[in-house]
Design a protein around this motif. Structure first.
Motif, PDB file in Angstrom:
ATOM      1  N   GLU A  46      -3.053   0.822  -4.186  1.00  0.00           N
ATOM      2  CA  GLU A  46      -2.502  -0.512  -3.976  1.00  0.00           C
ATOM      3  C   GLU A  46      -1.576  -0.844  -5.139  1.00  0.00           C
ATOM      4  O   GLU A  46      -1.923  -0.622  -6.303  1.00  0.00           O
ATOM      5  N   THR A  64      -7.329   3.831  -4.460  1.00  0.00           N
ATOM      6  CA  THR A  64      -8.456   3.448  -3.606  1.00  0.00           C
ATOM      7  C   THR A  64      -9.132   4.652  -2.950  1.00  0.00           C
ATOM      8  O   THR A  64     -10.314   4.586  -2.623  1.00  0.00           O
ATOM      9  N   ASP A  95     -13.504   7.930  -1.213  1.00  0.00           N
ATOM     10  CA  ASP A  95     -13.274   6.813  -2.129  1.00  0.00           C
ATOM     11  C   ASP A  95     -13.012   7.334  -3.538  1.00  0.00           C
ATOM     12  O   ASP A  95     -13.655   8.284  -3.991  1.00  0.00           O
ATOM     13  N   SER A 155     -10.582  -6.991  -0.833  1.00  0.00           N
ATOM     14  CA  SER A 155     -10.980  -5.597  -0.991  1.00  0.00           C
ATOM     15  C   SER A 155     -11.498  -5.283  -2.380  1.00  0.00           C
ATOM     16  O   SER A 155     -11.956  -4.185  -2.631  1.00  0.00           O
ATOM     17  N   SER A 180       0.859  -1.183   0.000  1.00  0.00           N
ATOM     18  CA  SER A 180       0.000   0.000   0.000  1.00  0.00           C
ATOM     19  C   SER A 180       0.893   1.230   0.000  1.00  0.00           C
ATOM     20  O   SER A 180       1.953   1.228   0.635  1.00  0.00           O
TER      21      SER A 180
END
Length: 492
Positions: free
Chosen positions: A403, A378, A390, A452, A345
């Motif tokens: 990511e 993300t 988001d 996810s 991440s």
């Protein structure tokens, strides 16, 4: 004259003032320490170049020939005080002088009796955000300028956020042009209060707010008590002299290998700059990503054999056994290893007009290592509200979380623990342009990405057990092991 005599002469010069009087030992020691690196940032036309120019002028860092050139170039541009245009000390490009803006990062060195400094004057325009991020990447402290009449702007928040993401934890809020606001104490206090709220949201608690006039030189080097008797805090230079330097090195030994040296048949060394920790002969190390362990036989520099090396040293490391090491590998402390994996991440600052395209494969470059990576944003930071929302894309100058998924093992530390081994850039493989700068947050677990993913990005395939076993042995399945979940009949 021998080198020892030269060193002693230099020390004698540093130990006296302009009148030949001896300086206190503490002041001399401070100037011989590593310079404090800081940046000036903020929105356009907030007076960054003028402030630094004034700082250089008042600390007597402007040489006679520079002063003569400044006087010449300022012809017709003097202010109402009859002083030259201090911004010209920083803005040297023709386009900068024609437009009256800063485009590129300008680095200047200066010193006081107590300390030496390297300042990076960064541009305020949104389109030059990448240059601001470059300056912030090596800074210990950020001087954030705000126009006393305008207060905090979106670009102010953007620069503060980038500086915090780059690991800067010392901020000076210079509320500039305070003279044009009538030296308004209430207005200054309101801006300082608003910025401290922004800083707290970024995890920054060390903020010093100073009302200044870059044009008049008030509260920069000299105090502005005559017009601001209500301010009893430090001047800008006093804050800089007392600021701490961040080490950013809480990891063990790190040597990203830049080159394998083979000058003769009997010598094999691994060259690079130490990016963290320290090393000495006899220490045990591990070569990553292979995981092969060895001991340090010798540490060699261009002119001698060393008995130790620390962060920042350029060295050639000799191991006690033949090891397969290539450019881009990392030699690390055996008991404090970096993170190795294929899923991480990270935080990104988008620098390309096209932004970050979700799922697109980029080149990721970290030190001497270059790898293929797939990037999936993300979330993004809303600079107006200061909240993370988001997001599946990241536009130019956007700040977001993403990511990263690699084809091969990647080697990183978290950026908070090591700037050198936790930072990277993304390169567009088609245009070869730098599209983003990034900082590693953490290594992700293999199942984290699968869990996810939204349903639209997943597919379920039902196969007989014998075909599943054959599929899992393929190179494709091995390369995407973290993204494949196998369920038995009881889970179907």
């Amino acid at each position: 004259m021998s080198s020892q005599t030269l060193s002693q002469a230099a020390a004698d010069i540093e130990s006296t003032d302009d009148a030949g009087n001896a300086l206190p030992h503490a002041q001399t020691a401070g100037r011989q320490a590593r310079p404090l690196r800081f940046i000036t940032c903020g929105s356009v036309d907030d007076g960054k170049s003028t402030l630094i120019g004034r700082l250089l002028w008042d600390t007597k860092a402007v040489k006679e020939d520079q002063a003569a050139t400044l006087e010449r170039d300022s012809t017709g541009k003097q202010n109402e005080l009859g002083l030259p245009d201090f911004a010209l000390l920083l803005d040297g490009l023709q386009a900068e002088r024609e437009q009256g803006i800063t485009i590129d990062v300008a680095y200047r060195y200066f010193a006081t009796d107590r300390r030496s400094f390297i300042v990076a004057d960064t541009p305020g325009h949104v389109q030059y955000t990448r240059n601001m991020a470059t300056g912030a990447s090596t800074a210990d402290l950020a001087v954030l300028l705000v126009d006393a009449r305008a207060g905090l702007l979106e670009q102010t928040r953007r620069h503060a956020t980038i500086a915090a993401l780059m690991g800067i934890r010392q901020f000076v809020l210079a509320v500039n042009k305070i003279d044009l606001s009538g030296y308004d104490e209430a207005g200054f206090n309101a801006i300082a209060r608003d910025f401290r709220e922004v800083a707290l949201s970024l995890g920054v608690r060390q903020v010093t707010a100073i009302p200044v006039s870059a044009l008049r030189g008030e509260n920069i080097v000299l105090r502005g008590d005559e017009m601001m008797p209500w301010y009893d805090g430090p001047t800008l230079v006093e804050v800089l002299e007392k600021a701490t330097q961040r080490t950013g090195q809480t990891t063990g030994f790190r040597l990203p290998v830049q080159r394998v040296s083979r000058p003769g048949e009997g010598f094999r060394g691994y060259q690079g700059n130490v990016a963290g920790g320290s090393i000495k002969p006899g220490d045990s190390v591990v070569v990553l990503p292979s995981g092969v362990e060895a001991n340090v036989k010798a540490i060699v520099t261009y002119d001698l054999v060393r008995n130790a090396a620390v962060s920042g040293d350029a060295i050639t490391l000799v191991l006690d056994r033949p090891v397969d090491v290539a450019r881009g590998d990392m030699i690390a402390a055996i008991d404090q290893r970096p993170q190795v994996g294929r899923a991480f991440s990270a935080r990104l600052v988008a620098l390309s007009p096209d932004g970050i395209v979700p799922g697109k494969r980029y080149w990721l470059k970290a030190g001497a290592r270059r790898q293929r990576v797939s990037v999936r944003p993300t979330s993004a930071l809303d600079l107006q509200s200061g909240k993370w929302v988001d997001a599946v894309t990241l536009p130019v100058n956007g700040i977001g979380q993403a990511e990263l998924d690699f084809d091969d093992d990647a080697i990183f530390d978290a950026y908070e623990t090591n700037r050198e081994t936790g930072a990277f850039i993304l390169i567009d493989p088609d245009s070869l342009n730098t599209v983003a700068g990034g900082m590693i947050d953490k290594k992700r677990s293999p199942g984290e990405r699968l869990g996810s993913l939204p349903d639209a990005d997943r597919a379920t395939i039902t196969l007989p057990a014998r075909l599943i076993e054959a599929f899992l042995k393929t190179d494709f399945a091995k390369a995407h092991a973290g993204e494949i979940r196998v369920s038995g009949p009881e889970e179907a």
